[in-house]
Design an enzyme around this catalytic site. Structure first.
Site, PDB file in Angstrom:
ATOM      1  N   VAL A   1      20.770 -26.616  -2.705  1.00  0.00           N
ATOM      2  CA  VAL A   1      21.246 -27.574  -1.710  1.00  0.00           C
ATOM      3  C   VAL A   1      20.096 -28.094  -0.843  1.00  0.00           C
ATOM      4  CG1 VAL A   1      22.995 -27.958   0.068  1.00  0.00           C
ATOM      5  CG2 VAL A   1      23.315 -26.161  -1.611  1.00  0.00           C
ATOM      6  N   GLU A   2      19.001 -27.327  -0.750  1.00  0.00           N
ATOM      7  CA  GLU A   2      17.911 -27.754   0.126  1.00  0.00           C
ATOM      8  C   GLU A   2      16.823 -28.520  -0.642  1.00  0.00           C
ATOM      9  OE1 GLU A   2      16.851 -24.405   2.647  1.00  0.00           O
ATOM     10  OE2 GLU A   2      18.767 -24.558   3.693  1.00  0.00           O
TER      11      GLU A   2
END
Ligand code: HEC
Ligand code: HEC
Length: 357
Positions: free
Chosen positions: A159-160
């Site tokens: 997600v990052e």
């Protein structure tokens, strides 16, 4: 005879304990007597040593701890800074550490929860990197125990930054300037370990200790206003804040549930212990002026809101900490506590953006 002796032993122990209790309560009475109507007396000649008394409750921030395996050097810090700004660290080369830990927001992103590559939304609020070098445990749930270990987390997190570490090493090795910089800093080839070491070394330079509060602790009585000093006394006294925001970095490195129930179980995911449900690490408190919104889910927009939350002390489930209870502070006291929290912020740190090779 033996039995008589052991009987005396107990009497002696009990007498000793009683004496200790009397002494401790006498000492704390001196403290609380000194603070009756403190807001009228601070700064006046009536209580000249209030400042000295307040200082005894707080610690000065010392030197940054540095692990033996990763000693600091200028070369590592420069390289780490470059990596921190470099979008190559993400899978699609669009996100760098700076994307979420922005310099002009005291190394946060101003969002409730983080947004990473391709607009993917995370579950948690981006904490500041400032003074994170003083933590014993990193992340809201403490799942990393060093900045070195922490650094690779966001890079691989889908997600990052969603980057494959082997791919990243390959990408950096293609850049002659990076080959030279890693050789200078580590006398070695580029590796994931050295990427983490360099990032951690840079982060150990991101320190804030020039705040009104710190100047006061160093002996400048005028660095804080009367209202801030009242807030300071509440923080250390009836606000009970120091039970968890303890020590020079305002974090006891321990985990508590303070009644923010949003189904993120926090520390529980790391320990698998029921009592850790909804528990998060007590965050450090410097630079709060620039790091809103607050809490692991960014659910509180202002420090007034945070203080109101503590003042109400509502338990949301059976896991809520015993050290989190209604405080019954007056409006004036709540405002003083907010003023004190703000005195833990200094001038925003500025760093130049490095030239990415
Ligand atoms: C997409 C946004 C995003 C990016 C990119 C990002 N971070 Fe973070 N960072 C976060 C969030 C969110 C957390 C908290 C996550 C958690 O606790 O589960 C965090 C936590 C941290 C912490 C721990 C702070 C603390 O209080 O424990 C450090 C240190 C850190 N990041 C450094 C970095 C570094 C170094 C990079 C680049 C390699 C990076 N971050 C990239 C969002 C980001
Ligand atoms: C029982 C331990 C405990 C006590 C007591 C406590 N805190 Fe906290 N504090 C925490 C934890 C844990 C968090 C993070 C909680 C979360 O995100 O779910 C936190 C978060 C905060 C934050 C938000 C910081 C940020 O960067 O998001 C502030 C501000 C704060 N506390 C101030 C205070 C003040 C002021 C008091 C006293 C009135 C206090 N705390 C008492 C444990 C505690």
């Amino acid at each position: 005879m033996k039995r008589i002796l052991s009987k005396y032993k107990y009497i002696l122990i009990i007498t000793g304990m009683v004496a200790c209790i009397i002494m401790v309560s006498a000492l704390s009475n001196i403290g609380s007597a000194a603070f009756k109507n403190i807001d009228n007396k601070i700064g006046s000649d009536a209580l000249p040593n209030v400042d000295d008394y307040l200082r005894t409750k707080f610690e000065k921030l010392g030197l940054v701890p540095v692990p033996v395996e990763n000693q600091m050097s200028e070369e590592k810090v420069e390289l780490g800074k470059m990596l921190f700004f470099d979008k190559r660290l993400s899978g699609n080369n669009e996100v760098s550490c700076i994307t979420c830990h922005a310099v002009d927001k005291a190394f946060t992103d101003g969002r409730a929860t983080a947004v990473g590559v391709k607009g993917r939304e995370g579950q948690r609020n981006t904490p500041t990197v400032l003074n994170s070098a003083y933590y014993e445990k990193l992340f809201w749930d403490g799942r990393a125990t060093s900045l070195e270990e922490q650094a690779l987390g966001p890079i691989t997190n889908p997600v990052e930054m969603d980057q494959d570490l082997d791919e990243l090493v390959k990408e950096l090795k293609d850049v002659p300037e990076y080959r030279r910089l890693f050789a200078n800093a580590f006398h070695d080839e580029i590796s994931t370990k050295h990427i983490a070491d360099a990032l951690a070394s840079f982060e150990r330079t991101l320190i804030v200790k020039d705040t009104p509060f710190d100047n006061y602790i160093q002996g400048d009585n005028k660095a804080l206003t009367t209202q801030e000093k009242l807030g300071m006394e509440i923080f250390a006294g009836k606000g009970n804040c120091m039970t968890c925001h303890a020590g020079a970095n305002f974090s006891d490195n321990d985990f508590d549930n303070i009644g923010i129930n949003n189904r993120d179980f926090g520390r529980f995911y790391v320990t698998d212990q029921e009592e850790d449900k909804g528990a998060f690490r007590s965050p450090q408190l410097r630079e709060l002026t620039y790091t809103a919104p607050y809490m692991h889910d960014g659910s509180m927009k202002t420090l007034e809101e945070v203080v109101k939350h503590y003042n109400e002390g509502k338990h949301v489930d059976q896991f809520t900490s015993e050290d989190f209870n209604p405080l019954n502070l007056s409006d004036k006291e709540q405002a003083a506590l907010v003023a004190f929290l703000k005195s833990l912020s200094g001038k925003p740190i500025k760093i130049e953006e490095p030239k990415i090779p």
